[in-house]
Design a protein around this motif. Structure first.
Motif, PDB file in Angstrom:
ATOM      1  N   MET A   1      39.077  59.412  15.669  1.00 32.26           N
ATOM      2  CA  MET A   1      38.558  58.185  16.256  1.00 32.26           C
ATOM      3  C   MET A   1      39.578  57.067  16.078  1.00 32.26           C
ATOM      4  O   MET A   1      40.160  56.911  15.019  1.00 32.26           O
ATOM      5  N   GLU A   2      39.765  56.281  17.104  1.00 30.15           N
ATOM      6  CA  GLU A   2      40.740  55.200  17.078  1.00 30.15           C
ATOM      7  C   GLU A   2      40.216  54.026  16.247  1.00 30.15           C
ATOM      8  O   GLU A   2      39.050  53.657  16.323  1.00 30.15           O
ATOM      9  N   SER A   3      41.091  53.447  15.448  1.00 28.49           N
ATOM     10  CA  SER A   3      40.712  52.311  14.618  1.00 28.49           C
ATOM     11  C   SER A   3      40.438  51.089  15.490  1.00 28.49           C
ATOM     12  O   SER A   3      41.195  50.779  16.389  1.00 28.49           O
ATOM     13  N   PRO A   4      39.323  50.349  15.246  1.00 30.83           N
ATOM     14  CA  PRO A   4      39.019  49.174  16.061  1.00 30.83           C
ATOM     15  C   PRO A   4      40.061  48.071  15.895  1.00 30.83           C
ATOM     16  O   PRO A   4      40.204  47.225  16.754  1.00 30.83           O
ATOM     17  N   ILE A   5      40.810  48.087  14.803  1.00 30.14           N
ATOM     18  CA  ILE A   5      41.847  47.072  14.603  1.00 30.14           C
ATOM     19  C   ILE A   5      42.990  47.285  15.580  1.00 30.14           C
ATOM     20  O   ILE A   5      43.604  46.347  16.051  1.00 30.14           O
ATOM     21  N   ASP A   6      43.257  48.533  15.932  1.00 27.10           N
ATOM     22  CA  ASP A   6      44.374  48.854  16.805  1.00 27.10           C
ATOM     23  C   ASP A   6      43.988  48.867  18.277  1.00 27.10           C
ATOM     24  O   ASP A   6      44.825  49.124  19.119  1.00 27.10           O
ATOM     25  N   HIS A   7      42.747  48.652  18.573  1.00 24.48           N
ATOM     26  CA  HIS A   7      42.275  48.788  19.945  1.00 24.48           C
ATOM     27  C   HIS A   7      42.966  47.794  20.867  1.00 24.48           C
ATOM     28  O   HIS A   7      43.120  46.632  20.541  1.00 24.48           O
ATOM     29  N   ILE A   8      43.381  48.257  22.030  1.00 29.01           N
ATOM     30  CA  ILE A   8      44.141  47.426  22.967  1.00 29.01           C
ATOM     31  C   ILE A   8      43.293  46.294  23.542  1.00 29.01           C
ATOM     32  O   ILE A   8      43.796  45.223  23.854  1.00 29.01           O
ATOM     33  N   ILE A   9      41.988  46.499  23.687  1.00 26.41           N
ATOM     34  CA  ILE A   9      41.108  45.480  24.243  1.00 26.41           C
ATOM     35  C   ILE A   9      40.425  44.755  23.085  1.00 26.41           C
ATOM     36  O   ILE A   9      39.233  44.889  22.879  1.00 26.41           O
ATOM     37  N   ASP A  10      41.190  44.002  22.354  1.00 24.08           N
ATOM     38  CA  ASP A  10      40.654  43.235  21.233  1.00 24.08           C
ATOM     39  C   ASP A  10      40.351  41.834  21.745  1.00 24.08           C
ATOM     40  O   ASP A  10      41.250  41.053  22.002  1.00 24.08           O
ATOM     41  N   LEU A  11      39.079  41.536  21.902  1.00 24.86           N
ATOM     42  CA  LEU A  11      38.687  40.238  22.454  1.00 24.86           C
ATOM     43  C   LEU A  11      38.867  39.109  21.459  1.00 24.86           C
ATOM     44  O   LEU A  11      38.876  37.951  21.837  1.00 24.86           O
ATOM     45  N   GLY A  12      38.969  39.421  20.189  1.00 20.91           N
ATOM     46  CA  GLY A  12      39.200  38.391  19.193  1.00 20.91           C
ATOM     47  C   GLY A  12      37.996  37.500  18.940  1.00 20.91           C
ATOM     48  O   GLY A  12      38.147  36.358  18.524  1.00 20.91           O
ATOM     49  N   LEU A  13      36.801  37.985  19.219  1.00 20.06           N
ATOM     50  CA  LEU A  13      35.614  37.168  18.995  1.00 20.06           C
ATOM     51  C   LEU A  13      35.346  36.982  17.508  1.00 20.06           C
ATOM     52  O   LEU A  13      34.885  35.928  17.094  1.00 20.06           O
ATOM     53  N   VAL A  14      35.603  38.005  16.730  1.00 22.60           N
ATOM     54  CA  VAL A  14      35.509  37.914  15.276  1.00 22.60           C
ATOM     55  C   VAL A  14      36.791  38.497  14.691  1.00 22.60           C
ATOM     56  O   VAL A  14      37.470  39.284  15.341  1.00 22.60           O
ATOM     57  N   ASN A  15      37.093  38.117  13.472  1.00 22.73           N
ATOM     58  CA  ASN A  15      38.321  38.625  12.858  1.00 22.73           C
ATOM     59  C   ASN A  15      38.012  39.625  11.742  1.00 22.73           C
ATOM     60  O   ASN A  15      38.758  39.750  10.798  1.00 22.73           O
ATOM     61  N   TYR A  16      36.910  40.336  11.881  1.00 17.82           N
ATOM     62  CA  TYR A  16      36.592  41.386  10.910  1.00 17.82           C
ATOM     63  C   TYR A  16      35.991  42.587  11.640  1.00 17.82           C
ATOM     64  O   TYR A  16      35.357  42.448  12.681  1.00 17.82           O
ATOM     65  N   VAL A  17      36.247  43.741  11.078  1.00 17.91           N
ATOM     66  CA  VAL A  17      35.728  45.000  11.622  1.00 17.91           C
ATOM     67  C   VAL A  17      35.402  45.916  10.449  1.00 17.91           C
ATOM     68  O   VAL A  17      35.923  45.726   9.348  1.00 17.91           O
ATOM     69  N   PRO A  18      34.549  46.916  10.674  1.00 17.50           N
ATOM     70  CA  PRO A  18      34.335  47.905   9.614  1.00 17.50           C
ATOM     71  C   PRO A  18      35.639  48.644   9.333  1.00 17.50           C
ATOM     72  O   PRO A  18      36.458  48.850  10.230  1.00 17.50           O
ATOM     73  N   HIS A  19      35.828  49.007   8.089  1.00 15.35           N
ATOM     74  CA  HIS A  19      37.028  49.766   7.721  1.00 15.35           C
ATOM     75  C   HIS A  19      37.031  51.072   8.511  1.00 15.35           C
ATOM     76  O   HIS A  19      36.008  51.740   8.627  1.00 15.35           O
ATOM     77  N   PRO A  20      38.173  51.449   9.068  1.00 14.66           N
ATOM     78  CA  PRO A  20      38.200  52.652   9.912  1.00 14.66           C
ATOM     79  C   PRO A  20      37.934  53.952   9.162  1.00 14.66           C
ATOM     80  O   PRO A  20      37.500  54.925   9.766  1.00 14.66           O
ATOM     81  N   GLU A  21      38.164  53.986   7.840  1.00 10.49           N
ATOM     82  CA  GLU A  21      37.988  55.234   7.091  1.00 10.49           C
ATOM     83  C   GLU A  21      36.885  55.165   6.048  1.00 10.49           C
ATOM     84  O   GLU A  21      36.287  56.174   5.722  1.00 10.49           O
ATOM     85  N   ASN A  22      36.616  53.983   5.493  1.00  5.70           N
ATOM     86  CA  ASN A  22      35.623  53.851   4.433  1.00  5.70           C
ATOM     87  C   ASN A  22      34.525  52.904   4.897  1.00  5.70           C
ATOM     88  O   ASN A  22      34.738  51.699   5.000  1.00  5.70           O
ATOM     89  N   LYS A  23      33.334  53.436   5.154  1.00  7.67           N
ATOM     90  CA  LYS A  23      32.245  52.637   5.702  1.00  7.67           C
ATOM     91  C   LYS A  23      31.711  51.588   4.716  1.00  7.67           C
ATOM     92  O   LYS A  23      30.930  50.735   5.093  1.00  7.67           O
ATOM     93  N   HIS A  24      32.143  51.628   3.477  1.00  9.12           N
ATOM     94  CA  HIS A  24      31.678  50.676   2.475  1.00  9.12           C
ATOM     95  C   HIS A  24      32.503  49.393   2.454  1.00  9.12           C
ATOM     96  O   HIS A  24      32.253  48.508   1.637  1.00  9.12           O
TER      97      HIS A  24
END
Length: 135
Positions: A1-24
């Motif tokens: 699964m692609e990391s949301p931080i690296d996603h090409i369509i980053d709208l920049g509405l918020v500057n935080y995302v769940p960690h791509p590997e550790n859900k905690h």
């Protein structure tokens, strides 16, 4: 699964995302070193544990902070505080800003006065119509 931080369509509405590997964990991301330093300082002041890292994407350096989910609400409030500290005014010139505020307030006041006068005129017209129909 692609990391949301690296996603090409980053709208920049918020500057935080769940960690791509550790859900905690939640990852806060800053492209500005000053905001990143302010956020780090506030996290330290609040004694919130975090992991720090840097990542270069699309010729831009992102400063990353991994925060545990239990501290997310506190970190989010600190994030808002950092944005408020570094935010530039929408209208940078004070005189123009205050002129716009006064102008908008004046327009709203005139609109309300016009509305209430129209209501009064309509009530008088209704009374006249009712009297002429009643005769």
């Amino acid at each position: 699964m692609e990391s949301p931080i690296d996603h090409i369509i980053d709208l920049g509405l918020v500057n935080y995302v769940p960690h791509p590997e550790n859900k905690h964990y939640i990852v806060f991301r800053f492209a500005d070193i000053e905001r990143a330093n302010s956020f780090e300082q506030l996290l330290g002041d609040q004694k919130i544990w975090f992991e720090k890292g840097e990542e270069e994407k699309r010729s831009k350096v992102f400063y990353l902070f991994g925060i545990h989910n239990r501290d997310f609400k506190k970190a989010q409030q600190l994030n808002y505080k950092v944005e408020g500290l570094h935010k530039k005014p929408l209208i940078p010139f004070k005189i123009l800003r205050w002129t716009l505020i006064v102008f908008a307030t004046l327009i709203m006041a005139l609109t309300m006065i016009g509305y209430f006068k129209a209501q009064k005129t309509l009530e008088e017209a209704n009374k006249t119509t009712e009297q002429s129909i009643g005769k």
